[in-house]
Scaffold this motif. Sequence first.
Motif, short mmCIF file in Angstrom:
data_model
loop_
_atom_site.label_atom_id
_atom_site.label_comp_id
_atom_site.label_asym_id
_atom_site.label_seq_id
_atom_site.Cartn_x
_atom_site.Cartn_y
_atom_site.Cartn_z
N LEU A 39 43.97 11.17 20.34
CA LEU A 39 43.86 11.65 21.72
C LEU A 39 42.85 12.80 21.82
O LEU A 39 42.82 13.67 20.95
CB LEU A 39 45.23 12.12 22.21
CG LEU A 39 46.33 11.05 22.19
CD1 LEU A 39 47.68 11.67 22.52
CD2 LEU A 39 46.02 9.91 23.14
N GLN A 40 42.06 12.81 22.88
CA GLN A 40 41.09 13.87 23.11
C GLN A 40 41.79 15.07 23.74
O GLN A 40 42.51 14.91 24.73
CB GLN A 40 39.97 13.39 24.01
CG GLN A 40 39.06 12.35 23.34
CD GLN A 40 37.89 11.98 24.23
OE1 GLN A 40 38.03 11.89 25.44
NE2 GLN A 40 36.73 11.80 23.64
N VAL A 41 41.57 16.25 23.19
CA VAL A 41 42.31 17.44 23.61
C VAL A 41 41.35 18.61 23.88
O VAL A 41 40.39 18.82 23.14
CB VAL A 41 43.34 17.85 22.53
CG1 VAL A 41 44.12 19.09 22.99
CG2 VAL A 41 44.29 16.71 22.24
N ASP A 42 41.63 19.34 24.97
CA ASP A 42 40.96 20.60 25.27
C ASP A 42 42.05 21.68 25.37
O ASP A 42 43.22 21.36 25.61
CB ASP A 42 40.19 20.48 26.60
CG ASP A 42 39.19 21.63 26.77
OD1 ASP A 42 39.04 22.44 25.82
OD2 ASP A 42 38.57 21.70 27.84
N THR A 43 41.68 22.94 25.19
CA THR A 43 42.69 24.01 25.20
C THR A 43 42.27 25.18 26.07
O THR A 43 41.08 25.39 26.33
CB THR A 43 42.96 24.53 23.77
OG1 THR A 43 41.75 25.09 23.23
CG2 THR A 43 43.46 23.42 22.87
N ALA A 44 43.28 25.93 26.52
CA ALA A 44 43.06 27.17 27.26
C ALA A 44 44.19 28.13 26.91
O ALA A 44 45.32 27.71 26.71
CB ALA A 44 43.03 26.90 28.77
N GLN A 45 43.86 29.45 26.85
CA GLN A 45 44.85 30.44 26.42
C GLN A 45 45.42 31.26 27.57
O GLN A 45 46.14 32.22 27.33
CB GLN A 45 44.24 31.37 25.37
CG GLN A 45 44.08 30.70 23.99
CD GLN A 45 43.80 31.72 22.90
OE1 GLN A 45 42.65 32.06 22.68
NE2 GLN A 45 44.84 32.18 22.22
N SER A 46 45.13 30.87 28.80
CA SER A 46 45.70 31.57 29.95
C SER A 46 45.63 30.66 31.16
O SER A 46 44.86 29.69 31.18
CB SER A 46 44.95 32.87 30.23
OG SER A 46 43.64 32.59 30.69
N LYS A 91 39.79 27.51 35.57
CA LYS A 91 38.33 27.43 35.51
C LYS A 91 37.88 26.12 34.87
O LYS A 91 36.93 25.48 35.33
CB LYS A 91 37.77 28.62 34.72
CG LYS A 91 37.90 29.96 35.44
CD LYS A 91 37.38 31.11 34.58
CE LYS A 91 37.54 32.45 35.29
NZ LYS A 91 37.09 33.58 34.44
N LYS A 92 38.58 25.73 33.79
CA LYS A 92 38.21 24.48 33.11
C LYS A 92 38.51 23.26 33.99
O LYS A 92 37.75 22.28 34.00
CB LYS A 92 38.96 24.37 31.79
CG LYS A 92 38.46 25.34 30.73
CD LYS A 92 38.95 24.94 29.34
CE LYS A 92 38.27 25.79 28.27
NZ LYS A 92 38.59 25.33 26.90
N ILE A 93 39.63 23.32 34.72
CA ILE A 93 40.01 22.20 35.57
C ILE A 93 39.01 21.98 36.68
O ILE A 93 38.79 20.86 37.14
CB ILE A 93 41.44 22.43 36.13
CG1 ILE A 93 42.46 22.36 34.99
CG2 ILE A 93 41.79 21.40 37.19
CD1 ILE A 93 43.83 22.86 35.36
N LEU A 94 38.35 23.06 37.15
CA LEU A 94 37.32 22.94 38.18
C LEU A 94 36.09 22.19 37.67
O LEU A 94 35.37 21.54 38.43
CB LEU A 94 36.90 24.33 38.68
CG LEU A 94 37.93 25.08 39.54
CD1 LEU A 94 37.43 26.49 39.83
CD2 LEU A 94 38.19 24.33 40.84
#
Length: 402
Positions: free
Chosen positions: A24-31, A37-40
């Motif tokens: 599965l392709q995965v991206d991460t965010a720590q807050s 911001k990434k979802i935009l």
Amino acid sequence: MILIVDDISENLVALKKTLEVHGLQVDTAQSGEEALKKILKQNYSLIVLDVQMPGMDGFEVAEILAGSNRTKDIPVIFLSAVNRQKRFISKGYETGGVDYITKPVDPDLLILKVKTFLKLSEQKTELKNIRDILSKEVEIRKAAEENLEAKVAERTKELIEKNEELEFRNHELQQFAWVVSHDLKEPIRKIELFVKMIKERYLTDNPKATDYVDRTVRAAQRMSKLITDLLDYSRLSSDVAPEKADINAIVDEVISDLDYLIEEKNAIIIKKDLPKIKGVPSQLRQIFQNLISNSLKFSKKDISPIIQISSELITEKNFDAPADDNGLFCRITVTDNGIGFDERYLDKIFIIFQSLNDRREYEGTGIGLAIAKKIIEKHNGLITAKSQPGEGASFIIILPVK
């Protein structure tokens, strides 16, 4: 692409590796702020969101997503090491979440739920494409045949009346589904209903389009059955206190429930004296429900199924252990005269979503034997099978007596 949001980097690494192992392709965010911001900038099929984070917490992020037309349909799975009380879980659903997993995370359960929601997302996209194709064809047909308008109006009125009746009758069922299946089945029911409405309203004279719709409806029905089986599978992660269980009575209940299919197949079931063991009766029942159902399902054409269920006490937890009247384990064997299978694929039949047969000929989700295996393992037991193509199959179970 899946987005994992957690303020603890160790958790991000662990969850990311768990998902990437399954391709599965995965991206991460720590807050929460970084996630928004990434979802935009990026389209995500699923968001795994930690509840407890400094600054903007998971509930606040979910509320913002739910308020945007672009992001409101992205499924959100909440993660939390605390707040297991019902009111906090309810808040998760109220803010737009589709599921709630508590920490420490069960990797198997996480993968099952993530794959389920990804499948739903793919299904939704596929159904939307089919709906667009059908809608265009409807417009063409409507323009070419003006006389259909009166029939469409009449049929629409009937469908509205029936739909109102269905909505009234389904209200309580929807409430129950929210509790039992976390609202997973509701989107599928709507898709199926709307596609059927398109078929009945516009496509009665178009065999090709009707075939597309029928395929879509069958796909939705298979997904519904898949969700039910997945829920059964996921529930096995919870601990239930064992009690004295009479396997004879359990098998008799299963046979009684399957009496219609047994009569239809003209099947013969031979049950010898079975032991009483310590276990969870409802889970043990699932084992024999799946095994006996499989024996009936995978029977030979024009030959009455013969299913034999026997047991003996053995000295140790080993498939080849000798019989012993004072043994601490029991060996239960379920044998049939069905189509059998090649033992080269023995390991495959106990893996979730795996099937050795054409699902167009033999309906199923490929989860039944995986459920049986997990239940047996939770009871500190073993399961295997012996078979040859065309010569039936024998499933051998070993369970502790106490």
